[in-house]
Write an enzyme that holds these catalytic residues in place. Structure first.
Site, PDB file in Angstrom:
ATOM      1  N   ASP A 234       0.828  -1.206   0.000  1.00  0.00           N
ATOM      2  CA  ASP A 234       0.000   0.000   0.000  1.00  0.00           C
ATOM      3  C   ASP A 234       0.865   1.261   0.000  1.00  0.00           C
ATOM      4  O   ASP A 234       1.887   1.320   0.690  1.00  0.00           O
ATOM      5  CB  ASP A 234      -0.870  -0.027   1.263  1.00  0.00           C
ATOM      6  N   GLU A 288       1.614  -0.583  -5.030  1.00  0.00           N
ATOM      7  CA  GLU A 288       0.668   0.496  -5.315  1.00  0.00           C
ATOM      8  C   GLU A 288       1.498   1.773  -5.406  1.00  0.00           C
ATOM      9  O   GLU A 288       1.871   2.365  -4.392  1.00  0.00           O
ATOM     10  CB  GLU A 288      -0.384   0.637  -4.217  1.00  0.00           C
TER      11      GLU A 288
HETATM   12  C1  NOJ Z   1      -4.381   3.096  -0.811  1.00  0.00           C
HETATM   13  C2  NOJ Z   1      -5.542   2.187  -0.569  1.00  0.00           C
HETATM   14  O1  NOJ Z   1      -5.877   1.526  -1.765  1.00  0.00           O
HETATM   15  C3  NOJ Z   1      -6.646   3.043  -0.031  1.00  0.00           C
HETATM   16  O2  NOJ Z   1      -7.867   2.345   0.045  1.00  0.00           O
HETATM   17  C4  NOJ Z   1      -6.227   3.579   1.309  1.00  0.00           C
HETATM   18  O3  NOJ Z   1      -7.221   4.477   1.776  1.00  0.00           O
HETATM   19  C5  NOJ Z   1      -4.899   4.329   1.235  1.00  0.00           C
HETATM   20  N1  NOJ Z   1      -3.916   3.645   0.440  1.00  0.00           N
HETATM   21  C6  NOJ Z   1      -4.321   4.530   2.620  1.00  0.00           C
HETATM   22  O4  NOJ Z   1      -3.903   3.315   3.155  1.00  0.00           O
END
Ligand code: NOJ
Length: 564
Positions: A234, A288
Site C-alpha cells: 500500500d 501500489e
Molecule cells: C491506498 C488504498 O488503496 C486506499 O484504500 C487507502 O485508503 C490508502 N492507500 C491509505 O492506506
C-alpha cells in the site's frame, strides 16, 4: 517490450494439485504471475458467511468455486487484519490477527490452502506507511512524553509559532485537509503534533527507525510462511520522509520531495525482495505506486525490487482510442527497461466503477474531480466497460479484476444519507462522494433481502440498490450475453490461446478511432471507439466480441478478438 518468446511458456498449465502449496505450474520457480489474472477481493463486501451483514472469510471460502470457474490465478485481499476500520482496514491494529468481523487466523489459513487446492494463489495487503491509532506502538507513543523513544517510531513534532499552535508542515493529505493532528497531554494541555498523510487514525511510521523496518520484515515472513504467494504494498512510494520536515515549497528534484517517492524508499524494497526470493517458490511484491513520471515509476520495478506495480496511468485514461493507445505505448516503453510485466487495471476499491465512469462525458478518472451529480449513461458505460474488459484482457502482462466488475456493477452513487463511511468523503466536507459507491456488497442471487450476500438476510453494512438482483451472479449465469460470461470466456481464452500468453504484440494499421493489435501468431484484438461501425480485418474466426457484430462490421464501442 521484451522478445516475443521470453515469457510465453511460463504458464503452460494451471496448478490443479489439491494437496496445497507444493502445487506449481511448471516447476517450483515458475513465473506463474507474468500473465496471471488477479482478482481483487474486498472482504467486507464479497460474501457474508456468518450473517452479520459484513463480508468475511467464511463467505469467500463458500464462493471459491465461483472464483475457480471465473478462472482467476490469484486473489488479492485488501487488508483483513484487526482494525477499527477507520479506512476500510487500511488502519491496521495488528498484522498477525484477522479482524474478528472477518474471522480468525485459522480461517485465513484454511482459505489460503483451499484456494491453492483449486489452483488459486493468495496475495495479502501490507500497509507500511502507517498503522492504526489503535496499534500498540501508537498507544505507547501517545502515553509517552515528548522525546521518549516510543514516539520515535512515528513522526511526533512540536508545532510552529507561539505555543506550538501551528502545524509543523504544510503537507496536504491524500484524503484532503491537514496531515498533522495535535495530541493532548495527560494534564489536558495541547502537546506535540503527529503526522498522518491519510486520516488522523492512520499515524505515519518513521521508516528510519530500525523497529519499523524489522517489524515489517517479520510481518512479511509471517504471511509468506502461511503460504501466501505475494503482498500488495500500500502507498508504496510514500514511506520515506525528509527528516528536516520542510514545507512543500515549489518544485523538487526527482527523489527529493519531502514525502513522496524519495530515493531512500527503494532500500526497503530491496530488503523485501531478498526475503521474497528466499522462498522455494519466490514470493511476490506488487506495488501500489501512484506516480505520473513513468521513469520514476519503473524504478520500483528494477530487478532487485518489486515484481510488478499497478498501471494507474491506463486506468485513469478516458475512453478514447488515442488516449488509451498512448498509455499502452508509454507502458510498454517504460517496462522495456525492466523485467517486470506491465499490468492492466480498470478499477479497484478506490475508484469509480468503469460502467459508471465510461458513461460520462469525461470518462477519465481523477480523485480530485469526483463530484456528486455527474451525469452518466449506464447503458453506454456498460457497453464500453465490456469492450474495455476485452481490450485489457488481450494485452500482454498481468490482468487485475476488481470484484463486481465481472458482473458489470455500476458505482452506487445514491447511497442513503448517513450510510457513507469513507474518510475521503468526510475530510472533504462531503464534497467528494468518497469511495463507498464501489464497495457495496455483491449481489449473488436474483432475490432475497441481500441478494444472497448472506443467507439470513441481515442488513448489509452498506445498502445494496433495489434492482441489483438482475445484476447478481446467479442471474447472469443463465444469460450467455452477460458480463459474467464475457469475463469468463475472456479469461478462458487468455489462458488457452497460445498467442495470448506470451509477450508478442504488434499494432495494426487502423482508422484513427479504432485500435487494433495482433498477439502472437494468430489473434487480433480490434476496438472501435468511433461513432460509426468499422470494417473488420480479414479473419477466419471470431473468438469473442463484447457486443454483437453487424456482419463484417464492428459496431461502435465494441471490442472483438479475431483469429487472423
Ligand atoms: C491506498 C488504498 O488503496 C486506499 O484504500 C487507502 O485508503 C490508502 N492507500 C491509505 O492506506
Amino acid at each position: 517490450m521484451r522478445s516475443a518468446e521470453s515469457t510465453g511458456s511460463t504458464t503452460e498449465a494451471r496448478a490443479t494439485d489439491a494437496s496445497g502449496t507444493e502445487a506449481s505450474d511448471t516447476g517450483p520457480h515458475s513465473d506463474w504471475w507474468r500473465n496471471a489474472v488477479i482478482y481483487q477481493v474486498y472482504p467486507r463486501s464479497f460474501a457474508d458467511g456468518n450473517g452479520d451483514g459484513t463480508g468475511d472469510l467464511a463467505g469467500v471460502r463458500r464462493r471459491l468455486p465461483y472464483l475457480a470457474a471465473l478462472g482467476v490465478d490469484a486473489l488479492w485481499f485488501t487488508p483483513w487484519y484487526r482494525s477499527p476500520q477507520a479506512d476500510g482496514g487500511y488502519d491496521v491494529a495488528d498484522y498477525r490477527e484477522i479482524d474478528p468481523a472477518f474471522g480468525t487466523l485459522a480461517d485465513a489459513e484454511h482459505l489460503i490452502a483451499e484456494a491453492r487446492g483449486l489452483g488459486i494463489r493468495t496475495i495479502v495487503d501490507i500497509v507500511p506507511n502507517h498503522v492504526s491509532d489503535a496499534h500498540e506502538w501508537f498507544r505507547e507513543a501517545l502515553a509517552a512524553p515528548p522525546g521518549d523513544p516510543a514516539r520515535a517510531r512515528f513522526w511526533f513534532h512540536d508545532g510552529k509559532g507561539p505555543g506550538g499552535d501551528l502545524i509543523p508542515t504544510d503537507w496536504v493529505s491524500s484524503f484532503g485537509g491537514d496531515t498533522w493532528t495535535r495530541t493532548t497531554g495527560p494534564d489536558g494541555e495541547p502537546g506535540q503534533w503527529y503526522l498522518h498523510l491519510f486520516a488522523p487514525q492512520q499515524p505515519d511510521l518513521n521508516w528510519s527507525h530500525p523497529d519499523v523496518a524489522a517489524e515489517h520484515e517479520a510481518v512479511l515472513r509471517f504471511w509468506y510462511d502461511r503460504g501466501v504467494a505475494g503482498v500488495r504494498i500500500d502507498s508504496a512510494s510514500m514511506l520515506a520522509k525528509d527528516p528536516a520536515l520542510p514545507d512543500l515549497g515549489q518544485d523538487h528534484e526527482p527523489g527529493l520531495h519531502p514525502h513522496l517517492d524519495r530515493d531512500e524508499v527503494h532500500d526497503v524494497y530491496r530488503r523485501w525482495r531478498k526475503i521474497a526470493d528466499s522462498y522455494e517458490e519466490p514470493r511476490l511484491l506488487v506495488g501500489e505506486v501512484w506516480l505520473e513520471d513513468n521513469d520514476r515509476f519503473v524504478r520500483y520495478l528494477r530487478e532487485d525490487e518489486m515484481h510488478m506495480a499497478f498501471n494507474f496511468d491506463f486506468m485513469s485514461r478516458p475512453w478514447d482510442a488515442a488516449a488509451l493507445a498512448d498509455s499502452i505505448r508509454a507502458t510498454f516503453a517504460a517496462h522495456a527497461a525492466v523485467a517486470a510485466p506491465p499490468t492492466w487495471v480498470l478499477s479497484n476499491h478506490d475508484v469509480t466503477r468503469p460502467v459508471t465512469r465510461y458513461g460520462r462525458e469525461d470518462s477519465s478518472f481523477a480523485f480530485l474531480a469526483k463530484r456528486f451529480g455527474t451525469p452518466t449513461d449506464l447503458d453506454l458505460g456498460a457497453r464500453r466497460a465490456r469492450a474495455a474488459a476485452l481490450l485489457t484482457a488481450a494485452l500482454p502482462g498481468v490482468l487485475y479484476v476488481y470484484q463486481g466488475d465481472e458482473l458489470g456493477l455500476p458505482e452506487v452513487e445514491d447511497l442513503p444519507e448517513g450510510t457513507r463511511q469513507d474518510p475521503m468523503h468526510f475530510r472533504t466536507n462531503g464534497v467528494d462522494p468518497g469511495r463507498d459507491g464501489c464497495r457495496v456488497p455483491l449481489p449473488w442471487n436474483a432475490n432475497g433481502p441481500t441478494f444472497g450476500f448472506n443467507e439470513n438476510g441481515a442488513a448489509t453494512w452498506l445498502p445494496q440498490p433495489a434492482g441489483w438482483g438482475d445484476r447478481a451472479a446467479a442471474s447472469q449465469e443463465s444469460d450467455p450475453d452477460s458480463f459474467l460470461h464475457l469475463y469468463r470466456e475472456a479469461i478462458r481464452l487468455r489462458r488457452n490461446e497460445p498467442s495470448l500468453r506470451g509477450d508478442a504484440f504488434a499494432w495494426s494499421e487502423t482508422a484513427p478511432d479504432v485500435l487494433a493489435f495482433r498477439r502472437g501468431e494468430d489473434v487480433t484484438c480490434v476496438v472501435n471507439f468511433g461513432d460509426a461501425p468499422a470494417a473488420l480485418p480479414a479473419h477466419t474466426e471470431v473468438l469473442l466480441a463484447s457486443s454483437p457484430l453487424q456482419g463484417d462490421l464492428l459496431p461502435t464501442d465494441t471490442a472483438v478478438w479475431l483469429r487472423a
